[in-house]
Design an enzyme around this catalytic site. Structure first.
Site, short mmCIF file in Angstrom:
data_model
loop_
_atom_site.label_atom_id
_atom_site.label_comp_id
_atom_site.label_asym_id
_atom_site.label_seq_id
_atom_site.Cartn_x
_atom_site.Cartn_y
_atom_site.Cartn_z
N LYS A 12 -6.92 -18.97 -1.99
CA LYS A 12 -5.81 -18.20 -1.97
C LYS A 12 -5.11 -18.63 -2.44
O LYS A 12 -5.00 -19.67 -4.46
CB LYS A 12 -5.97 -18.33 -0.30
CG LYS A 12 -5.97 -18.11 0.49
CD LYS A 12 -6.26 -16.21 0.56
CE LYS A 12 -7.54 -15.71 1.53
NZ LYS A 12 -7.23 -14.21 1.59
N ARG A 38 -6.97 -17.43 -9.97
CA ARG A 38 -7.38 -16.64 -8.45
C ARG A 38 -8.87 -15.94 -9.05
O ARG A 38 -8.50 -14.74 -10.34
CB ARG A 38 -6.84 -15.97 -7.62
CG ARG A 38 -5.55 -17.02 -7.25
CD ARG A 38 -5.22 -16.43 -6.09
NE ARG A 38 -5.65 -15.25 -4.84
CZ ARG A 38 -4.68 -14.83 -4.19
NH1 ARG A 38 -3.78 -15.20 -4.19
NH2 ARG A 38 -5.64 -15.00 -3.23
N ARG A 81 0.64 -1.22 -0.41
CA ARG A 81 -0.04 -0.36 0.04
C ARG A 81 1.16 1.39 0.14
O ARG A 81 0.80 2.15 -0.49
CB ARG A 81 -1.15 -0.16 1.46
CG ARG A 81 -2.08 -1.13 0.93
CD ARG A 81 -2.34 -1.21 3.15
NE ARG A 81 -3.89 -1.80 1.89
CZ ARG A 81 -4.15 -3.79 1.72
NH1 ARG A 81 -2.36 -4.14 2.07
NH2 ARG A 81 -5.22 -4.66 1.62
N GLY A 133 -1.64 -11.38 -5.19
CA GLY A 133 -3.34 -10.97 -5.70
C GLY A 133 -3.11 -9.54 -5.38
O GLY A 133 -3.82 -9.08 -5.63
N ASP A 153 -4.55 -14.66 7.14
CA ASP A 153 -3.59 -15.70 6.28
C ASP A 153 -2.25 -16.50 7.60
O ASP A 153 -1.45 -17.39 6.98
CB ASP A 153 -2.28 -14.45 5.93
CG ASP A 153 -2.69 -13.07 5.01
OD1 ASP A 153 -3.88 -14.45 4.56
OD2 ASP A 153 -2.98 -13.00 4.80
N GLN A 156 -8.04 -7.12 0.28
CA GLN A 156 -7.44 -6.36 -0.97
C GLN A 156 -8.88 -5.62 -2.05
O GLN A 156 -8.25 -4.57 -2.86
CB GLN A 156 -7.57 -7.79 -1.56
CG GLN A 156 -5.83 -7.98 -0.93
CD GLN A 156 -5.49 -9.58 -1.67
OE1 GLN A 156 -6.59 -10.47 -2.51
NE2 GLN A 156 -4.27 -9.63 -1.47
C1 S3P Z 1 -4.53 -8.81 2.07
C2 S3P Z 1 -5.86 -9.37 2.91
C3 S3P Z 1 -6.16 -10.32 2.53
C4 S3P Z 1 -5.04 -11.27 2.46
C5 S3P Z 1 -4.00 -11.72 2.03
C6 S3P Z 1 -3.19 -9.34 1.92
C7 S3P Z 1 -4.20 -7.44 2.08
O1 S3P Z 1 -6.64 -11.18 1.39
O2 S3P Z 1 -4.45 -13.09 2.66
O3 S3P Z 1 -2.31 -12.45 2.30
O4 S3P Z 1 -3.18 -7.41 2.07
O5 S3P Z 1 -5.42 -6.67 2.22
P1 S3P Z 1 -8.46 -11.22 0.68
O6 S3P Z 1 -8.20 -9.15 0.89
O7 S3P Z 1 -8.46 -11.86 -0.55
O8 S3P Z 1 -8.47 -11.51 2.04
#
Ligand code: S3P
Length: 430
Positions: free
Chosen positions: A343, A124, A30, A96, A316, A170
């Site tokens: 995931k 994904r 971020r 992701g 996680d 995310q």
């Molecule tokens: C994350 C959110 C989670 C997490 C990923 C990092 C993030 O994913 O599993 O490792 O940095 O916002 P999701 O938002 O898909 O749940």
């Protein structure tokens, strides 16, 4: 990730030592993305050493952002809101977070870009960002079933009111980033509160964001100003060592400079609840993020049931909690966790397969696992399924197994924590 490297884990006698961990992966992504679209030079210390965050930096460079990296320090020469049209596809690798959050920024850019990923990322689901970003006005196409690669033509966004169907930080961050470029106030409501690093990072870069329980509001357009920050240690990486410490009554572990954001730190409550003795000192706030020193001492482990909203807060950490579950007295039950199937691997299936290979009894359900306690595990040849957290979780399970545990594809740990096996070796007493 290659599935070829095999790493052997030998049983340990206990865990002891002090460590400071590389920067949090969620915050690093971020800060890098917001630094790229801020005015001025952003300087970040203790940036994540994982390959995922390097993927974000690589994509930002392709978008014309000047970035210098020396060890864990990253300097980002912000371009302000206008990125440069990319001359090549943006390779998100295994990440992701990179694909979903960068899509929010690209939705606000008046040019076309293509986002690609490795085999795992290409499987994904992306509908969760495609559909709301389209509502805001971006044109997005994808491969079949809303899978990557994504083609995004952005610009001219409008604000939306959006109820997120899936709890995902995310997605929330992606939409907040897009909202920076949209005229009017965007309101996002999540079904369950997820990590708030996006909201805190936006504020740290000077944006105004209003949070009311599960609702986040942001007005666009807003400009950002550069940040100088040290990124807190990654609590999801700490989870492996804390769980390792939990396996041995004599263990003593200190982790300093650790990120303790309340939307992430439920792990400590859970581990304390099942029997790890934990104390937190030197607590301070940095750019809205809590940071502190955690000391942990082993005890005897009871069991736990993990269900929503805690499942989301531990999303996680579930692989490693599941990996120590057989060694607890009452076992661990995990509910409301169907997101784990999409995931980096199908984590519920990967956990069940590896625990069974070690001789454990496991009940795998569509949205969870029930792992009875008081089980004796033996070493076995396991697979990481190309998933960093599966590789690291089973390195921890192997510490208390009888005999050696071999992990195929252990090198996938580089995705979030390249130094993991070295640090584990240092903390592990034989
Ligand atoms: C994350 C959110 C989670 C997490 C990923 C990092 C993030 O994913 O599993 O490792 O940095 O916002 P999701 O938002 O898909 O749940």
């Amino acid at each position: 990730m290659s599935n070829q490297s095999i790493l052997v884990i030998r049983p340990a006698r206990t865990i002891s030592g002090s460590v400071r961990l590389p920067g949090d992966k969620s915050i690093s992504h971020r800060y890098a993305m917001l630094g790229a679209i801020a005015e001025g030079t952003t300087r970040l210390q203790n940036f994540s050493t994982g390959a995922d965050c390097a993927s974000s930096l690589g994509c930002l460079k392709t978008l014309g952002v000047g970035i210098e990296r020396e060890g864990n320090s990253v300097v980002i020469h912000g371009r302000g809101p206008n990125l440069q049209p990319p001359g090549a596809p943006l390779d998100c690798g295994n990440s992701g977070s990179t694909m979903r959050m960068l899509s929010g920024i690209l939705a606000g850019q008046p040019f076309s870009s293509e986002l690609t990923g490795d085999t795992s990322l290409s499987r994904r689901p992306m509908a969760r960002i495609i559909s709301p970003l389209r509502m805001m006005g971006a044109q997005i196409t994808s491969a079949q079933n809303d899978r990557p690669p994504l083609m995004i033509s952005g610009g001219n966004l409008k604000a939306i009111d959006y109820q997120m169907p899936v709890a995902s930080a995310q997605v929330k961050s992606s939409l907040l980033f897009a909202a920076l470029f949209a005229a009017g106030e965007t309101c996002i409501e999540e079904p369950v509160r997820t990590r708030d690093h996006g909201e805190l990072a936006l504020r740290a870069f000077g944006a105004e964001v209003t949070v009311n329980n599960k609702q986040v509001r942001i007005r666009g357009p807003q400009k950002l100003r550069a940040l100088e920050a040290t990124i807190p240690g990654d609590i999801s990486s700490a989870a492996f060592f804390l769980c390792a410490a939990a396996l041995f009554p004599q263990s003593q572990l200190t982790i300093s400079g650790l990120g303790l954001n309340p939307t992430r730190s439920y792990l400590l409550d859970l581990l304390a609840g099942i029997g790890l003795r934990i104390s937190v000192t030197e607590l301070e706030e940095k750019h809205g993020e809590l940071v502190g020193t955690v000391q942990a001492q082993g005890g005897t482990l009871r069991g736990a049931t993990i269900a929503s909203p805690h499942t989301e807060m531990l999303i996680d950490e579930i692989p490693v909690l599941a990996a120590i579950a057989p060694y607890t007295a009452q076992g661990i039950e995990i509910r409301d966790a169907k997101e784990l199937r999409v995931k980096e691997s199908d984590r519920l299936a990967a956990i069940a397969t590896n625990l069974r290979a070690m001789g454990a009894q496991v009940d795998e359900r569509p949205d969870g696992l029930r792992i009875p306690g008081n089980q004796l595990l033996h070493g076995a040849e396991l697979d990481s399924f190309g998933d960093h957290r599966i590789a690291m979780a089973f390195a921890i399970a192997g510490l208390r197994a009888q005999g050696d545990t071999a992990i195929r594809g252990a090198d996938s740990a580089v995705i979030s924590y390249p130094e993991f096996f070295e640090t584990l070796d240092m903390l592990r007493q034989r």
